[in-house]
Scaffold this motif. Structure first.
Motif, PDB file in Angstrom:
ATOM      1  N   THR A 410       0.852  -1.191   0.000  1.00 28.59           N
ATOM      2  CA  THR A 410       0.000   0.000   0.000  1.00 28.59           C
ATOM      3  C   THR A 410       0.885   1.237   0.000  1.00 28.59           C
ATOM      4  N   ILE A 501      -5.404   0.479  -1.839  1.00 29.27           N
ATOM      5  CA  ILE A 501      -5.456   1.872  -1.394  1.00 29.27           C
ATOM      6  C   ILE A 501      -6.927   2.289  -1.316  1.00 29.27           C
ATOM      7  N   GLU A 505      -7.050   8.183  -1.812  1.00 31.28           N
ATOM      8  CA  GLU A 505      -5.604   8.096  -2.054  1.00 31.28           C
ATOM      9  C   GLU A 505      -5.322   7.933  -3.544  1.00 31.28           C
ATOM     10  N   TRP A 506      -6.121   7.136  -4.220  1.00 33.90           N
ATOM     11  CA  TRP A 506      -5.931   6.934  -5.653  1.00 33.90           C
ATOM     12  C   TRP A 506      -6.077   8.250  -6.411  1.00 33.90           C
TER      13      TRP A 506
END
Length: 573
Positions: A410, A501, A505-506
């Motif tokens: 991650t 993730i 966050e992406w």
């Protein structure tokens, strides 16, 4: 003679026949009796509460027409549907027709249903006539959405707000109709129908019609459940009990059993909201409870869930209810709902008791060492805590003890490493196989992976983005899930290195990666160089012997004495 729906056969013909609107009917009756009727009325309120029926009754009684007279035989009562006659020309025709005297009655009365559907031009055309109509003309406007009517129209009418009809009144009316029809019934069946009708008498009678068609000899509880798609109170209470115990797998199984019976998804959420409402009121207002579930079970759930969690669950249910109206995958949304409701908060995943061998934080400076209060977590009697690093504990590591290592990565570096080698066809292959791949997991794992989406892939790895951080945290430490997922990916010759993730966050990582590409700062990261998530296992024995800890403590104490002097340092046993 052709069959007529119950709500048409038993439409009220007089104010005495109307139920649930006593204040309005009494006011209108008094106005007619004292000859103090207005020239324009607005009847607003929810569907099926008697607005149009009241308008027709008022029109007949103000003209002294007998209740049994057929509406089609009264030329001076003109009913108009504004939904299909909403233009300026239609309203001009009304305005012109109002100038002619009534044919037979004392008053010519226009009933405009769904008046909020009129166009702006139509409202403007109606405005002057509505304000000062001829002496022998009256207007009755009916609507379910009064907020859409211009204030200039509202100010020229007498407004009557029709309320939702309470369940007891609806049940009593249905019972009266069934007795006239010579049909037996279960009281619980009428209770179910009244709940689904949501305060509308017309809706209740329409549903009753369906139940009668399903089984004409007797209105049974089971038939009412089948026709309305409702869930029994016992099933809902069982579901909530499993959710309250964080038993996700059992709750998902109960949900699937309910859906296999053909229950409607939207109805299920509405029923669940109703039971939660009763759970909330079980202790404070038991007389307001509507469900047939035992009061003792509701009170037990009140204690188990707590007020704050009940309120949070109701907000979640309301959100899901809105989403269900916009999707064809209702089962998936209900599974997601179940996982969300039955998953503990992040802080609840940590065991309540921490091992006495795990010491909290390393003191920041010598002042903290000298002034530190006595800790109950140190087995020795010294006050000064040894500088042993805190070891976090995760429940999932214990639950998945059959695997020694986690397989997932991650973080931003892992995402960049995949994006550097990303291939569109690799992602397409994963997406095409994703739904079939999920069928290889059990119910709980399916629910977890349903809210994950493959959003990037190379020939080596795939990035899964999770909608909810709390579920991402669960997946990051679920070794069973990860190993099974890797096996399934490998069996279909798909990228099998995993990167988990969150969606947030992406979004940020992808934007940062694109910016770096635009500026020529292409990251140089290999996925092999990014460490996997570490399994946080609690050691069974201390990593240091008591003697070593004692020596370290003595060394710290000696340093304190050198800095501050023996007179100032006090060791408390």
């Amino acid at each position: 003679m052709a069959y007529q729906a119950l709500y048409r056969v038993y439409r009220p013909r007089s104010f005495e026949d109307m139920v649930g609107q006593k204040i309005i009917t009494q006011t209108l009756k008094n106005a007619i009796a004292t000859h103090q009727t207005g020239h324009a009325y607005l009847f607003s309120g929810p569907r099926g509460t008697g607005k149009t029926s009241a308008a027709k009754i008022f029109a007949r009684e103000v003209n002294g027409i007998a209740p049994e007279t057929d509406d089609s035989q009264i030329p001076d009562i003109i009913e108009i549907d504004a939904a299909s006659n909403n233009g300026v020309d239609e309203i001009r025709n009304i305005r012109d027709g109002a100038n002619y005297a009534p044919i037979e009655s004392e008053y010519k009365i226009y009933i405009i249903d769904e008046v909020h559907m009129l166009s702006s031009g139509a409202f403007n055309a109606l405005l002057k006539t509505l304000e000062e109509p001829p002496a022998n003309v009256k207007f009755i406007l009916a609507t379910t959405e009064p907020q859409k009517i211009p204030a200039t129209i509202l100010s020229r009418t007498q407004r009557f707000e029709f309320k939702r009809i309470d369940n007891d009144t609806i049940q009593a009316r249905m019972a009266e109709i069934l007795q006239k029809e010579g049909v037996s019934f279960d009281d619980d069946a009428l209770h179910i129908i009244a709940n689904v009708a949501e305060g509308g008498m017309r809706d209740a009678l329409s549903i009753l019609d369906q139940v009668l068609a399903f089984g004409a000899d007797h209105v049974t509880f089971e038939n009412a459940l089948q026709v309305t798609g409702s869930t029994t109170a016992s099933q809902l209470v069982t579901y909530l009990q499993q959710v309250s115990n964080y038993d996700t797998e059992s709750a998902l199984q109960t949900l699937h059993d309910i859906l296999l019976e053909g229950k409607d998804a939207v109805r299920f959420v509405a029923d669940l909201l109703g039971v939660l409402r009763d759970v909330m009121l079980a202790e404070v207002a038991p007389n307001l409870i509507k469900t047939t579930a035992p009061l003792a079970d509701l009170k037990a759930l009140t204690i188990k869930l707590g007020t704050s969690r009940i309120q949070q669950m109701m907000v979640t249910l309301d959100d899901i209810q809105k989403q269900l109206l916009q999707t064809m995958q209702s089962d998936v949304y209900l599974e997601l709902l179940t996982v969300k409701l039955s998953m503990p908060e992040p802080e609840q995943t940590v065991p309540a008791k921490q091992s006495p061998n795990v010491i909290k934080e390393k003191p920041q400076n010598i002042d903290d060492i000298v002034k530190a209060p006595k800790s109950t977590e140190v087995p020795e009697k010294q006050v000064v805590e040894p500088a042993i690093e805190k070891i976090p504990v995760e429940v999932s590591a214990v639950e998945n003890a059959e695997y020694e290592d986690l397989l997932v990565r991650t973080g931003q570096n892992a995402v960049f490493a995949v994006l550097i080698a990303a291939k569109r066809d690799a992602l397409a292959r994963v997406k095409n196989a994703w739904s079939d791949l999920l069928r290889q997991f059990n119910v709980t794992q399916q629910a977890m992976l349903t809210i994950a989406e493959p959003i990037a892939a190379s020939e080596q790895a795939v990035v899964l983005a999770f909608d909810y951080p709390v579920l991402l945290e669960q997946a990051l430490h679920d070794a069973t899930l990860q190993n099974h997922l890797v096996q399934q990916l490998q069996s279909q010759n798909l990228p099998s290195e995993l990167v988990f993730i969150s969606q947030d966050e992406w979004t940020s990582d992808r934007a940062l990666y694109v910016n770096k590409l635009k500026t020529g700062e292409t990251p140089q990261i290999q996925l092999e160089d990014v460490p996997r998530v570490k399994a946080a296992n609690l050691p069974a024995t201390p990593t240091k012997t008591p003697q070593a800890s004692s020596n370290k403590e003595l060394k710290i104490v000696s340093e304190a004495k050198e800095l501050f002097g023996e007179d100032l340092v006090n060791i408390v046993d």
